[in-house]
Design an enzyme around this catalytic site. Sequence first.
Site, PDB file in Angstrom:
ATOM      1  N   HIS A   1      64.284  28.399  49.253  1.00 15.22           N
ATOM      2  CA  HIS A   1      64.726  29.663  49.861  1.00 15.22           C
ATOM      3  C   HIS A   1      66.153  29.536  50.391  1.00 15.22           C
ATOM      4  CE1 HIS A   1      64.781  33.312  52.312  1.00 15.22           C
ATOM      5  NE2 HIS A   1      65.258  32.548  53.289  1.00 15.22           N
ATOM      6  N   GLU A   2      66.458  28.416  51.018  1.00 11.92           N
ATOM      7  CA  GLU A   2      67.788  28.232  51.598  1.00 11.92           C
ATOM      8  C   GLU A   2      68.877  28.133  50.538  1.00 11.92           C
ATOM      9  OE1 GLU A   2      68.405  28.541  54.674  1.00 11.92           O
ATOM     10  OE2 GLU A   2      66.361  28.474  55.439  1.00 11.92           O
ATOM     11  N   THR A   3      68.517  27.763  49.320  1.00 13.36           N
ATOM     12  CA  THR A   3      69.509  27.528  48.267  1.00 13.36           C
ATOM     13  C   THR A   3      69.303  28.430  47.056  1.00 13.36           C
ATOM     14  OG1 THR A   3      68.095  25.776  47.340  1.00 13.36           O
ATOM     15  CG2 THR A   3      69.788  25.097  48.924  1.00 13.36           C
TER      16      THR A   3
END
EC number: 3.2.1.14
Length: 323
Positions: A143-145
């Site tokens: 999700h962060e990337t």
Amino acid sequence: MRALAVVVVATAFAVVAVRGEQCGSQAGGALCPNCLCCSQYGWCGSTSAYCGSGCQSQCSGSCGGGGPTPPSGGGGSGVASIVSRSLFDQMLLHRNDAACPAKNFYTYDAFVAAANAFPSFATTGDAATRKREVAAFLAQTSHETTGGWATAPDGPYSWGYCFKEENNGNVGSDYCVQSSQWPCAAGKKYYGRGPIQISYNYNYGPAGQAIGSNLLSNPDLVASDATVSFKTAFWFWMTPQSPKPSCHAVMTGQWTPNGNDQAAGRVPGYGVVTNIINGGVECGHGADSRVADRIGFYKRYCDMLGVSYGANLDCYNQRPFNS
């Protein structure tokens, strides 16, 4: 754009992220740098006080071992016994797509090497627990990337690990907060980098200390050395930051909610991991598309690993830890 979630939440743990213990059970199973011994109290050194009675790891003063074997449930081969090279490529299907700024950066070998530096990761609990922890780690970092979108080829949840730097390094702020313990280096910026998009000097400092790299002087290492990059994400995952438990403790069933947690609606499950990472922005106000995205990645990876999701996947009704 990928770093914004962690950048926002970073201020919530500015004070507590500088936990003193360096290794062993007190630091999520981390090993000491430079092959130093880990004492029974979680400190690194080379004298008998560290390498003698109660020593937790590297007790012979070499990286070849000599201390107690970390808990393992998969033949001693850790995360590699759960995620093969081919499965890793399937899970992060488009990470090397030509459109992804991080193409060819996040390798399977770097993932395994970094995970093995935190020997409690993916080795705690029964087979289902170990698989869920791996799914949760890859989901949150995906999700962060992510480079995905709703109608992306192969679905939005096959585009994790597309980015390695916040806004491709085009940021105005240096993300430096005055600190005598973790002083910023001249000309360096501490914006989001790596799988967890680690941000700010007060996170780069302790993360670097834990993994044996001076990230205050060279934060760019998180975006140029894939093993270091993964290690910063595992450091965040394995390290409790009071009043927050570690993500590892939550996913392995080692966290028991106290009275404050219960009153805040924080119950064991994947949702608390989201609360740990970015609860101040995403949790406690009903449905949130970012929380749903984290869940989407998690369900996909659990399905690929053949394991159930467990309960309490969202944090919609959980108050943030620092509220």
